[in-house]
Design a protein around this motif. Structure first.
Motif, PDB file in Angstrom:
ATOM      1  N   VAL A 182      42.721  66.252  83.602  1.00 49.02           N
ATOM      2  CA  VAL A 182      43.654  66.083  84.721  1.00 49.02           C
ATOM      3  C   VAL A 182      44.145  64.644  84.771  1.00 49.02           C
ATOM      4  O   VAL A 182      45.330  64.382  84.959  1.00 49.02           O
ATOM      5  N   LYS A 223      46.675  64.008  82.007  1.00 49.69           N
ATOM      6  CA  LYS A 223      47.928  64.702  82.294  1.00 49.69           C
ATOM      7  C   LYS A 223      48.705  63.983  83.399  1.00 49.69           C
ATOM      8  O   LYS A 223      49.914  63.790  83.291  1.00 49.69           O
ATOM      9  N   ARG A 253      54.648  62.764  95.018  1.00 44.82           N
ATOM     10  CA  ARG A 253      54.766  63.995  94.253  1.00 44.82           C
ATOM     11  C   ARG A 253      53.401  64.585  93.871  1.00 44.82           C
ATOM     12  O   ARG A 253      53.287  65.775  93.595  1.00 44.82           O
ATOM     13  N   GLU A 272      53.030  69.927  92.877  1.00 45.51           N
ATOM     14  CA  GLU A 272      52.281  71.029  92.274  1.00 45.51           C
ATOM     15  C   GLU A 272      52.529  72.309  93.064  1.00 45.51           C
ATOM     16  O   GLU A 272      52.704  73.382  92.507  1.00 45.51           O
ATOM     17  N   GLN A 279      56.191  73.708  92.533  1.00 44.32           N
ATOM     18  CA  GLN A 279      56.469  74.415  91.278  1.00 44.32           C
ATOM     19  C   GLN A 279      55.372  75.416  90.925  1.00 44.32           C
ATOM     20  O   GLN A 279      55.269  75.864  89.796  1.00 44.32           O
ATOM     21  N   TYR A 280      54.544  75.756  91.898  1.00 44.91           N
ATOM     22  CA  TYR A 280      53.541  76.818  91.768  1.00 44.91           C
ATOM     23  C   TYR A 280      52.466  76.528  90.729  1.00 44.91           C
ATOM     24  O   TYR A 280      51.770  77.438  90.279  1.00 44.91           O
ATOM     25  N   THR A 281      52.365  75.256  90.302  1.00 45.65           N
ATOM     26  CA  THR A 281      51.327  74.960  89.331  1.00 45.65           C
ATOM     27  C   THR A 281      49.968  74.794  90.001  1.00 45.65           C
ATOM     28  O   THR A 281      48.949  74.733  89.331  1.00 45.65           O
ATOM     29  N   GLN A 291      48.488  76.993  91.456  1.00 50.66           N
ATOM     30  CA  GLN A 291      47.766  78.221  91.095  1.00 50.66           C
ATOM     31  C   GLN A 291      46.903  78.002  89.855  1.00 50.66           C
ATOM     32  O   GLN A 291      45.797  78.513  89.752  1.00 50.66           O
ATOM     33  N   LEU A 292      47.484  77.244  88.911  1.00 54.01           N
ATOM     34  CA  LEU A 292      46.732  76.939  87.694  1.00 54.01           C
ATOM     35  C   LEU A 292      45.493  76.129  88.047  1.00 54.01           C
ATOM     36  O   LEU A 292      44.396  76.410  87.567  1.00 54.01           O
ATOM     37  N   LEU A 293      45.670  75.132  88.926  1.00 47.83           N
ATOM     38  CA  LEU A 293      44.546  74.274  89.286  1.00 47.83           C
ATOM     39  C   LEU A 293      43.438  75.087  89.945  1.00 47.83           C
ATOM     40  O   LEU A 293      42.261  74.879  89.685  1.00 47.83           O
ATOM     41  N   TYR A 294      43.842  76.039  90.806  1.00 48.74           N
ATOM     42  CA  TYR A 294      42.831  76.862  91.470  1.00 48.74           C
ATOM     43  C   TYR A 294      42.119  77.775  90.474  1.00 48.74           C
ATOM     44  O   TYR A 294      40.957  78.100  90.646  1.00 48.74           O
ATOM     45  N   ALA A 295      42.844  78.201  89.430  1.00 52.20           N
ATOM     46  CA  ALA A 295      42.248  79.152  88.492  1.00 52.20           C
ATOM     47  C   ALA A 295      41.414  78.458  87.418  1.00 52.20           C
ATOM     48  O   ALA A 295      40.668  79.112  86.707  1.00 52.20           O
ATOM     49  N   LEU A 296      41.563  77.137  87.305  1.00 50.27           N
ATOM     50  CA  LEU A 296      40.793  76.430  86.281  1.00 50.27           C
ATOM     51  C   LEU A 296      39.310  76.418  86.647  1.00 50.27           C
ATOM     52  O   LEU A 296      38.961  76.358  87.820  1.00 50.27           O
ATOM     53  N   PRO A 324      52.634  79.078  85.945  1.00 48.45           N
ATOM     54  CA  PRO A 324      52.326  77.735  86.447  1.00 48.45           C
ATOM     55  C   PRO A 324      52.476  76.697  85.350  1.00 48.45           C
ATOM     56  O   PRO A 324      51.508  76.161  84.850  1.00 48.45           O
ATOM     57  N   PHE A 368      46.740  70.346  77.511  1.00 47.67           N
ATOM     58  CA  PHE A 368      46.138  70.003  78.810  1.00 47.67           C
ATOM     59  C   PHE A 368      45.272  71.158  79.322  1.00 47.67           C
ATOM     60  O   PHE A 368      44.119  70.956  79.725  1.00 47.67           O
TER      61      PHE A 368
END
Lengths: 287, 331
Positions: A4, A7, A66, A71, A74-76, A78-83, B84, B97
């Motif tokens: 993270v 990135k 930002r 996040e 742009q609905y990303t 969701q990715l963080l929650y699913a990681l 996402p 990533f």
């Protein structure tokens, strides 16, 4: 967490935010150094830092707006929650990336006293001590900015809200001094502060009983103290605000005091802000 | 593989998912089917730990998603409704990533990256900014991200929405390919899609699970009766009299009448074939048959009946539970 961090760092340097922040801080540092040290011949670099601390009102929102709000847009998120990473590590990764950007101008400004020493006597200890305070201040403000970014849906709102909060923090002391020094005025102001706190608690937890409890205990406690020792309340609000003020703590460093309680204070601000950020993110799982 | 138990999600007074039970067996492709707003996305979000459940548990391979999220999530690859992806990154950057965040070992990262790029057919665009990619490619990049870390379960929320017909076919082929190695759960409100790809259909309506079975079984179970649609030239009483001696007629229903032509439907048991009998009976009574058609309950009928507005739990559901008790319907 490192993923993270990497990135986030890459994102801030492919976008404008990091460059704008760094350039902004350095331009102001340059102007004030020119003005104080070179034109007027003061040997004290710390005055530069003190005068330029107002730029955080704009620089911090630019840097942090930002981070989390985007996040979500742009609905990303969701990715963080699913990681398979905990939210704490994600928030820490984000914060460390911000911290890295924050450190860049501070490090570069560390060279200024060396340059100035070419033209006269410079007290390195106070200059660098003040610079350390400057960095801690920006780190604490950035953590608050991150929290605000987590609280909002889009970065424009985050930037606006962040600016307002930074401004309140900056002018907190001046505003507090408008409250008259009498005990009754202090009591009223403190009660108002407790009520604001209760409203915030209601907004965060959506639990009216808790907010009511905060308000009742806070106001009741204040009233009881007031009845017991009213004379202690004279100028209390002013003192409380002064000891809470982020910028006021930083000014201690400017005065050449490397204040360990100040360091601890900044670190606790960071810890609390990050904790609340994690909790805000976790809370979104529930709604 | 996945056990969903008593899963419930409430938003204030509104209940999005209520008391959902489901057992997902490994190696199959599951299709979560339901009209818009039935609770499919909510269910998937809870299965992947993105959303906390009000009540109930989800266990992935024995790990509770709410109690041991790290272990459970490592077994899942999830593609939410909106892929996402970060627009300012290239697919390659994005995927590396995700791989790192999912804890894929450094030495394996490159190989896995190339593999998912190949499987999802995104290698050609790997160095372009995601911002400039079409929806179809973003979707693929999202799927590639879900595949990283080689999870046992792949969960895809409406993977073909917003794609053109050719892309839809390609994504379906991709899903079939994935189904060979992984357990796949996808959601859709398009019946033909689920039918074309899935081994098991799970129908959700208004937050309730109403059926879960293979497409064939669902059709068969609901083919509780067979209907014969007829158009006969003649009067209603005459037709009634002619058909009266026939055995196996459950229900006789007369429909429209136009210029001496009477349309009617005959309902029979699922195994009875009355076509010949009807023909001879009508012929003997000199009532010419102008048209005759047999209709079986199709998956569409099943779907419409199960998710109908007035019948949240239709009687067909009870039949289903009787015969397929272990499949996880709720009473």
């Amino acid at each position: 967490m490192i993923a993270v961090y990497k990135k986030e760092l890459r994102t801030s340097f492919t976008g404008m935010a990091a460059y704008v922040f760094i350039a902004f801080v350095l331009v102001f540092a340059g102007i004030y150094t020119m003005l104080y040290n070179l034109s007027n011949g003061y040997p004290n670099f710390e005055y530069v830092l003190q005068s330029m601390s107002i730029i955080f009102l704009i620089a911090i929102p630019i840097l942090t707006m930002r981070s989390i709000a985007e996040e979500r847009r742009q609905y990303t998120d969701q990715l963080l929650y699913a990681l398979p990473l905990g939210m704490t590590r994600i928030v820490l990764g984000k914060y460390l990336a911000i911290l890295t950007v924050v450190a860049v101008p501070s490090l570069l400004m560390g060279c200024y006293p060396l340059l100035l020493s070419q033209y006269g006597e410079v007290s390195f200890a106070t200059a660098w001590g003040a610079l350390a305070g400057f960095f801690l201040l920006s780190a604490a403000l950035a953590a608050i900015g991150l929290l605000i970014s987590a609280l909002t849906e889009n970065q424009a709102v985050a930037a606006g809200l962040c600016f307002v909060v930074m401004m309140l923090l900056y002018f907190m002391n001046n505003l507090a001094s408008f409250v008259s020094d009498t005990a009754a005025a202090s009591l009223a102001a403190l009660m108002l502060a407790v009520l604001v706190l209760a409203v915030l608690a209601r907004m965060f937890t959506r639990s009216t009983p808790l907010a009511g409890l905060v308000a009742a205990v806070g106001c009741g406690g204040l009233l009881a103290c007031y009845l017991v020792a009213a004379e202690r309340f004279e100028g209390l609000f002013d003192r409380v605000m002064e000891s809470l003020s982020v910028f006021e703590r930083f000014y201690t460093f400017i005065d050449g005091v490397f204040d360990l309680t100040g360091v601890l204070y900044f670190l606790s601000i960071i810890a609390v802000a990050l904790f609340l950020t994690v909790q805000t993110m976790e809370k979104r799982r529930w709604s | 593989m996945i056990e969903i138990d008593h899963l419930t999600k409430r938003y204030g007074p509104h209940t999005a998912v209520e008391d959902l039970y489901l057992q997902v067996e490994p190696g199959l492709i599951y299709g979560l089917l339901g009209p818009n707003g039935a609770g499919k996305s909510t269910t998937m979000n809870m299965m992947t730990g993105c959303l906390a459940a009000t009540e109930g548990t989800v266990r992935i391979d024995g790990y509770d998603i709410f109690e041991e999220p790290a272990k459970a999530k490592a077994k899942i690859g999830y593609l939410p409704e909106m892929p996402p992806v970060y627009p300012e990154m290239t697919p390659r950057e994005y995927l590396s990533f995700v791989a790192e965040a999912k804890g894929v070992q450094k030495e394996m990262r490159g190989g896995q990256l190339d593999q998912v790029l190949r499987v999802t057919d995104t290698a050609a665009v790997q160095n372009r900014l995601i911002r400039n990619l079409s929806k179809g490619y973003r979707q693929r990049v999202g799927i590639a991200g879900a595949l990283l870390g080689d999870p046992e379960v792949i969960i895809l929320d409406e993977p073909t929405v917003g794609l053109d017909p050719r892309q839809i076919i390609e994504i379906r082929d991709l899903i079939r390919t994935l189904g060979k190695k992984h357990t796949v759960i996808l959601s859709s409100h398009i019946l033909s899609e689920v039918r074309a790809v899935c081994d098991r259909i799970v129908i959700i309506s208004k937050g309730h699970l109403v059926a879960s079975d293979t497409p064939e079984n669902l059709e068969q179970l609901f083919a509780g009766s067979r209907t014969l649609e007829l158009v006969v030239r003649g009067e209603e009483p005459a037709i009634r009299a002619a058909l009266a001696p026939l055995r196996g007629v459950r229900r006789l229903q007369f429909g429209r009448r136009e210029e001496g032509e009477q349309s009617l439907t005959i309902e029979t048991g699922p195994k009875d074939d009355l076509r010949e009998g009807v023909f001879f009976a009508c012929a003997a009574a000199r009532l010419p048959i102008l048209g005759m058609e047999t209709r079986k309950a199709s998956l569409e009928d099943v779907f419409i009946e199960l998710t109908g507005q007035d019948a949240p739990l239709p009687k067909g559901e009870a039949e289903l539970s009787d015969q397929q008790g272990e499949e996880g319907e709720q009473p």
